[in-house]
Scaffold this active site. Sequence first.
Site, short mmCIF file in Angstrom:
data_model
loop_
_atom_site.label_atom_id
_atom_site.label_comp_id
_atom_site.label_asym_id
_atom_site.label_seq_id
_atom_site.Cartn_x
_atom_site.Cartn_y
_atom_site.Cartn_z
N ASP A 89 -1.36 -29.79 -16.75
CA ASP A 89 -2.40 -28.43 -16.23
C ASP A 89 -1.45 -27.62 -15.45
OD1 ASP A 89 -4.44 -26.76 -16.36
OD2 ASP A 89 -5.69 -28.02 -14.79
N CYS A 145 31.31 -41.66 17.29
CA CYS A 145 31.81 -42.67 16.52
C CYS A 145 32.90 -43.68 16.94
CB CYS A 145 32.17 -42.15 14.96
SG CYS A 145 33.05 -40.59 15.09
N ILE A 183 -10.81 -24.19 3.25
CA ILE A 183 -9.81 -23.37 2.85
C ILE A 183 -9.65 -22.89 1.30
CG2 ILE A 183 -7.70 -23.90 4.56
CD1 ILE A 183 -6.72 -25.79 3.10
N GLY A 184 -10.55 -23.65 0.57
CA GLY A 184 -10.56 -23.23 -0.56
C GLY A 184 -11.64 -24.20 -1.16
N VAL A 208 -12.12 -27.66 -0.33
CA VAL A 208 -10.84 -28.23 0.25
C VAL A 208 -10.60 -27.61 1.53
CG1 VAL A 208 -8.35 -28.29 0.17
CG2 VAL A 208 -9.59 -27.96 -2.07
N PHE A 242 -13.04 -30.14 -8.20
CA PHE A 242 -13.47 -31.40 -7.58
C PHE A 242 -14.43 -31.24 -6.30
CE2 PHE A 242 -9.45 -32.94 -9.73
CZ PHE A 242 -9.98 -33.73 -10.65
N GLY A 243 -14.31 -30.04 -5.98
CA GLY A 243 -15.17 -29.45 -4.71
C GLY A 243 -14.40 -28.92 -3.75
N LYS A 279 -8.99 -32.66 -0.04
CA LYS A 279 -9.91 -32.33 -1.04
C LYS A 279 -11.24 -33.29 -1.09
CE LYS A 279 -7.01 -30.43 -4.37
NZ LYS A 279 -6.59 -30.54 -5.87
N GLY A 326 -12.30 -26.11 -5.56
CA GLY A 326 -11.60 -26.17 -7.03
C GLY A 326 -12.84 -27.11 -7.86
P1 ADP Z 1 -9.20 -28.84 -7.41
O1 ADP Z 1 -8.02 -29.52 -7.90
O2 ADP Z 1 -10.42 -29.23 -7.01
O3 ADP Z 1 -9.23 -27.79 -8.88
P2 ADP Z 1 -7.62 -27.05 -6.19
O4 ADP Z 1 -6.33 -27.90 -6.41
O5 ADP Z 1 -7.50 -25.74 -7.30
O6 ADP Z 1 -8.77 -27.88 -6.35
O7 ADP Z 1 -7.74 -26.34 -4.85
C1 ADP Z 1 -8.75 -25.04 -4.37
C2 ADP Z 1 -8.12 -24.11 -3.51
O8 ADP Z 1 -8.04 -25.08 -2.40
C3 ADP Z 1 -6.64 -23.81 -3.90
O9 ADP Z 1 -6.42 -22.52 -4.78
C4 ADP Z 1 -5.95 -23.32 -2.49
O10 ADP Z 1 -6.66 -22.18 -1.99
C5 ADP Z 1 -6.82 -24.62 -1.83
N1 ADP Z 1 -5.84 -25.79 -1.54
C6 ADP Z 1 -5.70 -26.98 -2.37
N2 ADP Z 1 -4.98 -27.68 -2.02
C7 ADP Z 1 -4.25 -27.22 -0.89
C8 ADP Z 1 -3.42 -27.69 -0.09
N3 ADP Z 1 -2.67 -28.77 -0.27
N4 ADP Z 1 -2.88 -26.88 0.80
C9 ADP Z 1 -3.43 -25.47 0.98
N5 ADP Z 1 -4.43 -25.12 0.13
C10 ADP Z 1 -4.89 -26.02 -0.69
#
Ligand code: ADP
Length: 620
Positions: A481, A131, A369-370, A377, A374-375, A390, A372
């Site tokens: 939610d 500085c 990885i998951g 992930v 909406f379908g 997603k 939910g």
């Molecule tokens: P939806 O909104 O479609 O119901 P979720 O948000 O419940 O989906 O996601 C379903 C799964 O996907 C979660 O339980 C988690 O294991 C995984 N997941 C969702 N978003 C993320 C994220 N940002 N990072 C890591 N894993 C995720």
Amino acid sequence: MFPRVILKGTMIKKSQQKKRTSPSNYKERFFVLDTQDLKYSERRPGKKPMLKGCIELSRIKCVEMVCSDSPIPCSYKYPFQIFHDSHYLYIFAPDNDTRQRWVRALKEETKNNNLVTKYHTNFWMDGKWRCCQQTEKLAAGCHIYDPVCYASKKPLPQLPDPEREVQELGQRMVIALQDHKPLGDDDLPLQKDQEYVLINSSRPDWWIIEDDQGNTGFVPSIYVAEKSGKNFERFVWYNKNITRGEAEELLMKEGKEGAFMVRDSRQAGVYTVSVFTKAPGSNGEKNPRVKHYQIRQREEKEPAFYLAEKYLFSTIPELIHYHQHNAAGLITRLRHPISQGGGFSQDIADLSKEEWEVDPDELTLGQEIGSGQFGLVLEGRWREMKVAVKMIREQCMSDEEFKEEARIMMRLSHCKLVQLYGVCTQRSPMCLVFELMKNGCLSNYLRTKKGHLSQDLMLRMCLDVTEGMAYLESSNFIHRDLGARNCLVSENNEVKVSDFGMTRFVLDDQYTSSQCSKFPVKWSAPEVIRYSKYSSKSDVWSFGVLMWEVYSEGRLPYENRSNGEVVESLNAGLRLLKPRLAPDAVYLLMEWCWKERPDDRPSFAALFYELNSLLTCEPK
Ligand code: ADP
């Protein structure tokens, strides 16, 4: 009496280089600030935490942010300094909010100490103060130190409140590089060369600023430059870690007249503009080549940067912006910014597009990885970042309504919220791109860690959620939610709130009506079940249930009861019982969240305060 813990968290610490010859290094440490000391320890999975240092607060003489434009060689980019005894400790926070919180808390705790009157605004580096150029490490500072500039304005702990941020960040000013017409109601118009107060820069692309009339709003971050001349890494023309040779190669390959970049010079803290030209050389022949111009700095009262002597600018982005339109002494004007990563060119024109649109070419999809509501992930990659994508199943979401809202949702940005980066509508199915949270959803995490969750961790999880929710509350945004299933856990076990506001776009009736099977009755406040009356206070009710889930290690609330039975028992005034692991003070907070009348429930800000005060000193 035990000292009371004020703040805890992981940050990066630079070695103190007490000996001149010792090399500097950067280490991740877990910091705990209490009413007596600042301690930091090393935490490694499966190992006991090891205390690495402890600074008595009474020995601290100055705590302040560090303003630096030199590249920061560790992954956390928000430095602050603690001057104690005759040592400077540099700590790097992961984001500006975290840095603010630590600086404020430390200032508050040390404001009655024997403090310095002046401090150094920049780093001690390579044998001098960046500085004021003094070469004596213990030389007096060059800038008046204000021990109470943040602390006096409000009590701790800091709660997310946009009103407050205005005051706290008041000292950071930006200059508009060009005019800008607002795209929406929450944008602020910009007038070239006008100064504004920077209020929030936690998002890379949109910043919140305030004009001299007190109006606040969003502006594209690349339209403004910080007056301190710092922080231009976000500009596409800046290429960190590139050599002169690599720069030449890239620019020659591009081969466009006026292709340019700004890079670090070999001399630390100095920058060079490299520009490609085909302009005829002195012999009059066409001569494709790269020219290099060093950006010079004249230290007067305020820094003045220049390439060609006559044209002085208070920031480097202003200088570049000027030379993008005027050669003014350069061989050619700076026409095409080139970035090392290629591909991603954050051209100013791009911002007129829908800012939430993700270019499918920039998005790579990986493994599932998951799944939910909406379908599926998927894990993915977007602009050098690991992301969660997603994939929205057809007929699942009201896309048009969602797209309208996406803009607002993207701008909700807080370290305890899972960030929505953007939406890719050009692919079918449409997909949403989020920050990746390595440890998945909180409810599963709790179940897998059953029997191994410490009191401290459970409390911290709840605290993380209140912090994110207090931000939503202060932004007048209702989650609708909240539950452990809609919170996600990061690699370092931080909990962040996810899926806020998303139920509004679900097209499945079974989910949207409180009479139907998929409606989250067990997390819903009575007024939501009866008249769909959502508010931040109905989110607070859900948070009470979330706390119950945490302290029950992921059990389902009202496990063996139907939704109808639950409604009946709530109407009769019954509530979930105290989980075995919940301390009385925590259960009292749950009961407070489950008050019949929404107005009798606490706000998230109050819950944050209450939970924070329950944090006790860490066992060594
Ligand atoms: P939806 O909104 O479609 O119901 P979720 O948000 O419940 O989906 O996601 C379903 C799964 O996907 C979660 O339980 C988690 O294991 C995984 N997941 C969702 N978003 C993320 C994220 N940002 N990072 C890591 N894993 C995720």
